[in-house]
Design an enzyme around this catalytic site. Structure first.
Site, PDB file in Angstrom:
ATOM      1  N   LYS A  10      38.115  47.891  35.977  1.00  0.00           N
ATOM      2  CA  LYS A  10      38.534  46.699  35.240  1.00  0.00           C
ATOM      3  C   LYS A  10      38.751  45.540  36.203  1.00  0.00           C
ATOM      4  O   LYS A  10      38.311  44.414  35.955  1.00  0.00           O
ATOM      5  CB  LYS A  10      39.818  46.976  34.466  1.00  0.00           C
ATOM      6  CG  LYS A  10      40.327  45.779  33.675  1.00  0.00           C
ATOM      7  CD  LYS A  10      41.703  45.994  33.111  1.00  0.00           C
ATOM      8  CE  LYS A  10      42.767  45.896  34.180  1.00  0.00           C
ATOM      9  NZ  LYS A  10      44.141  45.784  33.627  1.00  0.00           N
ATOM     10  N   ARG A  15      36.893  40.212  38.251  1.00  0.00           N
ATOM     11  CA  ARG A  15      36.594  39.345  39.388  1.00  0.00           C
ATOM     12  C   ARG A  15      35.114  38.999  39.429  1.00  0.00           C
ATOM     13  O   ARG A  15      34.736  37.851  39.720  1.00  0.00           O
ATOM     14  CB  ARG A  15      37.018  40.022  40.698  1.00  0.00           C
ATOM     15  CG  ARG A  15      38.526  40.046  40.911  1.00  0.00           C
ATOM     16  CD  ARG A  15      38.937  41.106  41.928  1.00  0.00           C
ATOM     17  NE  ARG A  15      40.363  41.049  42.238  1.00  0.00           N
ATOM     18  CZ  ARG A  15      41.328  41.511  41.453  1.00  0.00           C
ATOM     19  NH1 ARG A  15      41.010  42.073  40.289  1.00  0.00           N
ATOM     20  NH2 ARG A  15      42.598  41.430  41.818  1.00  0.00           N
ATOM     21  N   ASP A 296      49.962  50.547  39.942  1.00  0.00           N
ATOM     22  CA  ASP A 296      49.348  50.909  38.660  1.00  0.00           C
ATOM     23  C   ASP A 296      49.274  52.418  38.474  1.00  0.00           C
ATOM     24  O   ASP A 296      49.107  52.897  37.350  1.00  0.00           O
ATOM     25  CB  ASP A 296      47.944  50.304  38.542  1.00  0.00           C
ATOM     26  CG  ASP A 296      47.977  48.886  37.983  1.00  0.00           C
ATOM     27  OD1 ASP A 296      49.049  48.440  37.533  1.00  0.00           O
ATOM     28  OD2 ASP A 296      46.920  48.216  37.997  1.00  0.00           O
TER      29      ASP A 296
END
Length: 419
Positions: A10, A15, A296
């Protein structure tokens, strides 16, 4: 040896979409992630007038170094933090009036440090309701550039947004960073900018970005390392073995460092040139780990911590309180529902062992996991469900944010690890 095909990253897909939109020429993105977040990013680019061709395994983006092709647009960013932070920054380099809004969940997430930095660079940016949050309007007239100071202690995405903007300014940027969390994500940004023709310099806490724009290219998206953590953790807690192709020694994503945590806990880990394998050793040890740079994956570790032989303490993760939900408290609440002993502080969580034995007792069952609409809470506790019967979710579909096919893929792996 089960191999798991993990969808594209993701973070890298978002980006790459920014870079492709800003580049001079047509960029081809190979194997981009197709999820709610990335589709929302692409939809937002379309609203701004960028042309994107989407085939199943590749997207083509017609770049516009001069900025959006329309003079006015209303962009809905859905739940996507990268969409909500990167697209207003991209729009600022153009000329026009652009309004951005987001879901209630994303509206709660902070934007203030990035907004302040953009204003310091002369961008006319107005928050319509609560300062530092969506919705917001950018009255864009290009960005001159120059020097700016940024606090990226809540999110590295603030710094990434400014780095990506730098080559689109007239003079380039010198960004002094006072605080920084999740630094490996910034390294991803810098490496990807290099692939699009821009070299970022660094002088201590100062990032130097030259003007001059980007050049189009063909760019392959590697598998998502954060998503891979759930499958690696599954191997560790079941004593099985999982290999993820496409993530190896040259991987850009710092979240692959999660396998080093599993190694410290006793799992066998092999990182090869183009694949990583985790093999469970039958027992997990307790550990104290600083996860500031790989936060994360904090929920992944929290979700398997009760199966360790000793306490698991995760430190320096205050930024997880301002993600899709307060992940520290969400993990703590759900672990307590399952019977685990948990303590939390401002930036830490400690989980004591206990589920391993309790789960094997006759009559012990799981609980409904409260997801708070957070994909990472659901995917993490799916791993817990490998060892605890009766785990369910109040919102299993929220995984569409990053991995719409997660439950099917994880179910198939479960069948191979626990036949």
């Amino acid at each position: 040896m089960p191999e798991v095909d993990i969808p594209g990253s993701k973070s890298i897909t978002a980006r790459a979409l920014f870079l492709a939109a800003a580049a001079d020429g047509v960029t081809t993105l190979r194997r981009p992630l197709r999820s709610d977040d990335t589709e929302g990013f692409a939809e937002g680019l379309g609203r701004l007038g960028y042309r994107i061709g989407r085939a199943p395994d590749a997207w083509q983006v017609d770049g516009r170094p001069q900025g959006p092709a329309v003079a006015a647009a209303d962009v809905y960013c859905r739940d996507g933090a990268t969409t909500a932070r990167f697209l207003p920054t991209l729009a600022a380099a153009g000329h026009g009036t652009y309004r951005f809004d987001a879901s209630p969940q994303m509206r709660r997430r902070p934007l203030g440090p990035l907004s302040s930095a953009l204003r310091d660079l002369g961008v006319d940016l107005r928050h319509e309701e609560k300062e530092g949050h969506h919705p917001l309007t950018v009255a864009a007239a290009g960005v001159r550039g120059g020097e700016v100071t940024l606090d990226a202690g809540q999110s590295s995405q603030y710094l990434t947004a400014l780095l990506l903007l730098g080559p689109l300014t007239r003079e380039g940027l010198r960004i002094t960073v006072t605080e920084l969390v999740s630094a490996p994500y910034v390294e991803i940004t810098i490496a990807m900018m290099r692939a699009f023709g821009v070299e970022v310099g660094r002088e201590g806490d100062v990032f130097v970005v030259p003007p001059g724009g980007y050049r189009a290219t063909t760019y392959a998206i590697e598998p998502d390392a954060s998503t891979a953590s759930y499958f690696f953790a599954a191997a560790a807690v079941t004593g099985g073995e999982v290999t993820v192709p496409g993530l190896g020694e040259g991987a850009l994503q710092g979240d692959l460092g999660f396998v080093d945590v599993l190694r410290r806990m006793g799992a066998e880990v092999t990182v090869g040139a183009d694949a990583t394998t985790v093999r469970g050793a039958g027992q997990l040890r307790g550990v104290t780990v600083n996860m500031r740079d790989i936060s994360d994956t904090m929920p992944t570790l929290a979700a398997i911590a009760p199966f360790a032989s000793g306490p698991v303490r995760i430190e320096d993760v205050a930024n997880t309180r301002v993600k899709e939900c307060d992940r520290l408290e969400a993990c703590a609440e759900n672990l307590r529902r399952l019977g685990a002993e948990v303590a939390t502080g401002p930036d830490w969580i400690e989980i004591r062992p206990g589920l391993s034995g309790r789960a094997s007792r006759p009559g012990f069952s799981g609980a409904e996991i409260k997801s708070y609409g957070d994909h990472r809470i659901v995917m993490s506790f799916a791993v817990t469900g490998l060892r605890v019967p009766g785990v369910s979710f109040d919102d299993p579909g929220c995984v569409r944010k990053t991995f719409p096919g997660f439950h099917e893929a994880f179910g198939a792996l479960r069948g191979r690890l626990m036949p």
